[in-house]
Design an enzyme around this catalytic site. Structure first.
Site, PDB file in Angstrom:
ATOM      1  N   GLY A  74       0.819  -1.206   0.000  1.00  0.00           N
ATOM      2  CA  GLY A  74       0.000   0.000   0.000  1.00  0.00           C
ATOM      3  C   GLY A  74       0.855   1.259   0.000  1.00  0.00           C
ATOM      4  O   GLY A  74       0.500   2.260  -0.636  1.00  0.00           O
ATOM      5  N   ASN A 155      -7.140   4.767   9.594  1.00  0.00           N
ATOM      6  CA  ASN A 155      -6.671   3.504  10.156  1.00  0.00           C
ATOM      7  C   ASN A 155      -6.672   3.474  11.673  1.00  0.00           C
ATOM      8  O   ASN A 155      -6.721   2.400  12.266  1.00  0.00           O
ATOM      9  CB  ASN A 155      -5.274   3.175   9.626  1.00  0.00           C
ATOM     10  CG  ASN A 155      -4.326   4.336   9.716  1.00  0.00           C
ATOM     11  OD1 ASN A 155      -4.572   5.402   9.151  1.00  0.00           O
ATOM     12  ND2 ASN A 155      -3.253   4.168  10.449  1.00  0.00           N
ATOM     13  N   GLN A 183      -8.119   0.900   4.336  1.00  0.00           N
ATOM     14  CA  GLN A 183      -8.934   0.482   5.478  1.00  0.00           C
ATOM     15  C   GLN A 183     -10.419   0.477   5.148  1.00  0.00           C
ATOM     16  O   GLN A 183     -11.246   0.182   6.012  1.00  0.00           O
ATOM     17  CB  GLN A 183      -8.691   1.410   6.682  1.00  0.00           C
ATOM     18  CG  GLN A 183      -7.278   1.377   7.233  1.00  0.00           C
ATOM     19  CD  GLN A 183      -7.006   0.162   8.116  1.00  0.00           C
ATOM     20  OE1 GLN A 183      -7.915  -0.561   8.536  1.00  0.00           O
ATOM     21  NE2 GLN A 183      -5.730  -0.083   8.399  1.00  0.00           N
ATOM     22  N   SER A 203      -4.113  -2.484  -0.150  1.00  0.00           N
ATOM     23  CA  SER A 203      -3.011  -3.297   0.366  1.00  0.00           C
ATOM     24  C   SER A 203      -3.532  -4.684   0.702  1.00  0.00           C
ATOM     25  O   SER A 203      -4.640  -4.824   1.225  1.00  0.00           O
ATOM     26  CB  SER A 203      -2.431  -2.638   1.616  1.00  0.00           C
ATOM     27  OG  SER A 203      -1.538  -3.520   2.264  1.00  0.00           O
ATOM     28  N   GLY A 204      -2.731  -5.717   0.451  1.00  0.00           N
ATOM     29  CA  GLY A 204      -3.177  -7.087   0.675  1.00  0.00           C
ATOM     30  C   GLY A 204      -3.337  -7.476   2.136  1.00  0.00           C
ATOM     31  O   GLY A 204      -4.307  -8.123   2.522  1.00  0.00           O
ATOM     32  N   THR A 241       9.533  -8.251 -12.168  1.00  0.00           N
ATOM     33  CA  THR A 241       8.845  -9.517 -12.413  1.00  0.00           C
ATOM     34  C   THR A 241       7.730  -9.706 -11.389  1.00  0.00           C
ATOM     35  O   THR A 241       7.935  -9.485 -10.192  1.00  0.00           O
ATOM     36  CB  THR A 241       9.842 -10.687 -12.371  1.00  0.00           C
ATOM     37  OG1 THR A 241      10.854 -10.418 -13.339  1.00  0.00           O
ATOM     38  CG2 THR A 241       9.168 -12.011 -12.682  1.00  0.00           C
ATOM     39  N   CYS A 329       2.548   2.886  15.808  1.00  0.00           N
ATOM     40  CA  CYS A 329       3.250   2.888  14.525  1.00  0.00           C
ATOM     41  C   CYS A 329       4.633   3.501  14.612  1.00  0.00           C
ATOM     42  O   CYS A 329       5.487   3.261  13.779  1.00  0.00           O
ATOM     43  CB  CYS A 329       2.438   3.631  13.475  1.00  0.00           C
ATOM     44  SG  CYS A 329       1.128   2.596  12.841  1.00  0.00           S
TER      45      CYS A 329
HETATM   46  C1  PLP Z   1      -1.568  -0.303   6.313  1.00  0.00           C
HETATM   47  C2  PLP Z   1      -1.874   1.006   5.675  1.00  0.00           C
HETATM   48  C3  PLP Z   1      -1.009   1.569   4.729  1.00  0.00           C
HETATM   49  C4  PLP Z   1       0.291   0.915   4.336  1.00  0.00           C
HETATM   50  O1  PLP Z   1       0.100  -0.275   3.612  1.00  0.00           O
HETATM   51  P1  PLP Z   1       1.339  -1.317   3.510  1.00  0.00           P
HETATM   52  O2  PLP Z   1       0.857  -2.385   2.582  1.00  0.00           O
HETATM   53  O3  PLP Z   1       1.578  -1.806   4.900  1.00  0.00           O
HETATM   54  O4  PLP Z   1       2.492  -0.549   2.956  1.00  0.00           O
HETATM   55  C5  PLP Z   1      -1.361   2.771   4.173  1.00  0.00           C
HETATM   56  N1  PLP Z   1      -2.506   3.400   4.510  1.00  0.00           N
HETATM   57  C6  PLP Z   1      -3.366   2.892   5.404  1.00  0.00           C
HETATM   58  C7  PLP Z   1      -4.620   3.614   5.703  1.00  0.00           C
HETATM   59  C8  PLP Z   1      -3.071   1.674   6.026  1.00  0.00           C
HETATM   60  O5  PLP Z   1      -3.909   1.191   6.941  1.00  0.00           O
END
Ligand code: PLP
Length: 390
Positions: A74, A155, A183, A203-204, A241, A329
């Site tokens: 993300g 978040n 989120q 983000s996964g 890749t 964090c």
């Molecule tokens: C977790 C998060 C990110 C970062 O994503 P990553 O895949 O951990 O780099 C960015 N923005 C929000 C709101 C998040 O909760």
């Protein structure tokens, strides 16, 4: 004495990998290791698998498959959208960016970098509920504004921002609009077309896929410059890749969580309400942070007067409960969360904050257990606290 159990209540920090996402990965972790850019049949199979995941991702947000670009996380998606989006706007002579003061650092820090490079950035202040209004945005827009980046769901406190309304204003003014929806996905129906979103980050690992995979949706027609120059992968825009296994996990996870959103949120809301009632009726001097109405259901963020968030976490851990505090964090730093300061909490109160993030996989017993543990922990900490006066 109650029986100790393990309760994972930190799903806004990361989630476990689901069985379906795990199973989607397996064939491409070991058996099929082909480079999808090659031309033999196992490579074509790998390429077809990526295409399938791209379609699943596109379907989850109402996009076209060719508008989905897989990234490494993300943070990368946000950096790409914001830094390259700002550069795209600058080519048209627009060097003003608008965001909010309570974004994730993966948005705030790219904005700070751009400020150092000469861009002007407006950080819209959120109110005490953790929300902004469309009028605030309208008032901040100037002829110079080229990019707006505002998160869909925060978040730390889970508040939901009025993204469709914000995006409509940007569309009308011809301003590029990006949202960090990391989120939001799975909790809110997202349709990038109906909601006029130009770029959107996912983000996964917040939605049951592994860590280290993300995506950026870029609306067709937007000529966003590359962040990573390399081979021709991702339609030439993002070299490297492909991480096939993780891409498949992300596609599967997005397919899974775009189903039954309402039902899941209803179940989670019942759990959250029970948890909140349990805390409020058993612990004095608690403050709920952020709007409870404009909020994803699984997030609860509360402050306990006279105690330290970190101490709460350590004691919760001793009981087997995983959660976050208002400064999780920035480990090593004693600064309270910028989000809690942004909604106007004094430092002392912000320090005593706890974020509990639950899912429909949590059950009533988890909630009963947390409700039993928290009052014990808080009263123990308050007895030792030099600043608590009962
Ligand atoms: C977790 C998060 C990110 C970062 O994503 P990553 O895949 O951990 O780099 C960015 N923005 C929000 C709101 C998040 O909760």
């Amino acid at each position: 004495m109650m029986k100790k159990r393990f309760v994972y209540a930190d799903n806004a920090a990361t989630t476990k990998v689901s069985n379906s996402a795990y199973n989607a990965m397996l064939p491409y972790l070991k058996d099929n290791y082909a480079n999808p850019s090659s031309i033999y049949s196992i490579a074509l199979d790998a390429k077809a698998a990526i295409d399938k995941a791209r379609k699943q991702a596109a379907d989850a947000i109402g996009a076209l498959p060719e508008e989905i670009y897989f990234t490494s996380c993300g943070t990368e998606s946000n950096n790409w959208a914001i830094k390259c989006g700002a550069n795209l706007a600058a080519k048209k002579g627009k060097n003003h960016i608008i965001t909010t003061n309570f974004e994730h650092h993966a948005v705030l820090n790219p904005c700070k970098r751009l400020e150092k490079e000469g861009f002007k950035v407006t950080y819209l202040p959120v109110n005490s509920e953790g929300l902004i209004t469309v009028d605030q945005l309208k008032n901040a827009i100037t002829d110079e504004t080229g990019l707006v980046t505002i998160m869909y769901v925060n978040n730390e406190i889970g508040t939901i921002l009025p993204i469709p309304e914000i995006a409509a204003v940007c569309k009308e003014k011809g301003i590029l609009f990006h949202t960090d929806a990391i989120q939001a996905i799975g909790h809110i129906e997202i349709d990038v077309k109906k909601q006029n979103i130009d770029m959107l980050s996912l983000s996964g690992h917040k939605i049951f896929a592994p860590k280290g995979i993300g995506l950026l949706y870029i609306k067709k027609g937007i000529r966003l410059p590359n962040l990573l120059d390399g081979g021709g992968q991702e339609r030439g825009l993002r070299g490297g890749t492909e991480n096939i296994a993780y891409i498949l996990a992300l596609g599967q996870a997005l397919k899974d969580i775009s189903k039954n959103i309402k039902q899941r949120e209803q179940k989670v809301k019942a759990l959250r309400d029970k948890l909140l009632d349990g805390i409020l009726s058993n612990v004095p001097k608690v403050r709920v942070n952020g709007s409870l109405t404009h909020r994803v259901c699984g997030n609860l963020n509360v402050s306990f007067e006279g105690v330290e968030g970190e101490s709460i976490l350590l004691l919760l851990d001793a009981y087997g409960i995983c959660a976050s505090s208002g400064s999780a964090c920035t480990s090593g730093s004693l600064d309270p969360s910028h989000v809690l300061l942004a909604i106007g909490l004094p430092h002392a109160i912000a320090h005593g904050s706890l974020r509990i993030s639950i899912l429909d996989e949590n059950d009533e017993e988890d909630i009963d257990y947390i409700i039993e543990v928290i009052p014990k922990i808080i009263s123990r900490l308050r007895k030792m606290s030099p600043i608590w006066k009962s």
